[in-house]
Design a protein around this motif. Structure first.
Motif, short mmCIF file in Angstrom:
data_model
loop_
_atom_site.label_atom_id
_atom_site.label_comp_id
_atom_site.label_asym_id
_atom_site.label_seq_id
_atom_site.Cartn_x
_atom_site.Cartn_y
_atom_site.Cartn_z
N HIS A 1 4.20 1.96 4.21
CA HIS A 1 4.84 1.06 3.25
C HIS A 1 5.81 1.86 2.36
O HIS A 1 5.39 2.80 1.70
N VAL A 2 7.07 1.48 2.39
CA VAL A 2 8.09 2.11 1.54
C VAL A 2 8.58 1.09 0.53
O VAL A 2 8.93 -0.03 0.90
N PRO B 1 -0.56 -3.06 2.26
CA PRO B 1 -1.22 -1.88 1.71
C PRO B 1 -0.41 -1.33 0.54
O PRO B 1 0.76 -1.68 0.38
N GLU B 2 -1.00 -0.47 -0.26
CA GLU B 2 -0.26 0.13 -1.38
C GLU B 2 0.89 0.97 -0.82
O GLU B 2 0.75 1.57 0.25
N PRO B 3 2.03 1.04 -1.53
CA PRO B 3 3.14 1.84 -0.99
C PRO B 3 2.75 3.31 -0.83
O PRO B 3 2.06 3.88 -1.67
N ASP B 4 3.19 3.91 0.29
CA ASP B 4 3.00 5.35 0.49
C ASP B 4 4.13 6.11 -0.18
O ASP B 4 3.94 7.18 -0.74
N LEU B 5 5.32 5.55 -0.08
CA LEU B 5 6.52 6.23 -0.57
C LEU B 5 7.33 5.29 -1.45
O LEU B 5 7.62 4.16 -1.07
N PHE B 6 7.67 5.79 -2.65
CA PHE B 6 8.53 5.06 -3.59
C PHE B 6 9.85 5.81 -3.65
O PHE B 6 9.87 7.03 -3.83
N ILE B 7 10.94 5.09 -3.45
CA ILE B 7 12.27 5.71 -3.52
C ILE B 7 13.05 5.02 -4.63
O ILE B 7 13.02 3.79 -4.74
#
Ligand code: IPE
Ligand code: IPE
Ligand code: MG
Length: 264
Positions: A19-20, A183-189
């Motif tokens: 999830h991004v 699901p909860e984000p793995d990566l936040f940009i």
């Protein structure tokens, strides 16, 4: 369906972020640099959305969440807000068929009560049309605020489980958040150089990896996304544990799913 909570269990993380979540920032500055009106940057930003959705599908990312309009963006000049609403309508009208053809499920999160009925209707129709698609879930956060989300979840709890007030847990609250389907984000940009959350998914970002780039959103592309993912892949996601607990020799039970950097 419920997903692993990063604070209650150790999530099983792989090389590709599942999830991004992206704060698409810098449209106005992109336009200003070209002596164009700010709204020209928003228009250009839609093209980036198209490219990044495609790039996520290619990478096998399952969930992409884009912050399009925050609960605080109503503070902008009325003309800009009006333009953004029109852009949202036209993007829905023009893009949804293509999303559907490509197997993309569209979801919109945020307080829709403040939107025009025409926009709310378009959103509902797009969500229903794409509901069964499984290739990528694209979530657009519109009139979204992380605090609003937590408060609406609390209010649902108060209505649905009033007798248990005083003993509510994370497990009771999480499924009532507006992104409980992911699901909860793995990566936040975040593009545009600012290093802040600006009231995005405050609850869900508890153990997310952060990546900031000075690129403005209209300049962000598949290559830039690949760089962000590469940075993510070099991180060690410990979820509170020590580094030693992540190495393969660790005693069974303490073994883990974190990724080691190749040179660590
Ligand atoms: C992000 O770009 C888009 C929205 C918030 C709708 P901005 O409009 O914030 O661009 P900058 O930050 O002013 O450059
Ligand atoms: C955050 O960008 C919201 C979106 C990208 C939709 P802003 O440009 O509104 O954030 P601030 O005001 O700089 O924190
Ligand atoms: Mg901005």
């Amino acid at each position: 369906m419920s997903f692993v909570s990063s604070t209650r269990e150790i999530p099983d993380v792989g090389g590709v972020p599942r999830h991004v979540a992206i704060v698409m920032d810098g449209n106005g500055r992109w336009a200003k640099r070209r002596f164009l009106p700010r709204v020209a940057g928003h228009k250009k930003g839609v093209e980036t959305v198209r490219a990044i959705v495609e790039a996520c599908v290619e990478k096998g990312i399952e969930y992409l969440t884009l912050f399009a309009f925050s609960s605080e963006n109503w503070r902008r000049p009325a003309d800009e807000v009006r333009f953004l609403m029109e852009l949202f309508v036209s993007a829905l009208e023009n893009e949804v068929a293509r999303l559907h053809r490509n197997g993309i499920r569209l979801r919109v999160i945020g307080d829709l009560a403040r939107f025009e009925p025409r926009l709310v209707e378009l959103i509902g129709r797009a969500e229903r049309m794409t509901a069964a698609n499984q290739r990528l879930t694209l979530t657009i956060a519109a009139n979204y605020g992380g605090r609003w989300d937590v408060v609406q979840a609390m209010n649902r709890l108060a209505t649905e489980m009033p007798d248990r007030a005083g003993t509510w847990s994370e497990a009771d609250l999480a499924p009532r958040l507006s992104m409980a389907y992911a699901p909860e984000p793995d990566l936040f940009i975040r593009t545009g150089g600012e290093q802040r959350i600006s009231n995005f998914l405050i609850w869900q970002l508890a153990y997310t990896e952060f990546y900031f780039t000075d690129l403005l959103w209209p300049e962000f592309d598949a290559g830039a996304l690949a760089e962000a993912v590469a940075s993510y892949q070099r991180r060690e996601r410990r979820f509170g544990r020590t580094s030693e607990q992540l190495v393969p020799e660790a005693p069974a039970g303490l073994q883990a799913h974190g990724i080691r950097t190749p040179d660590a």
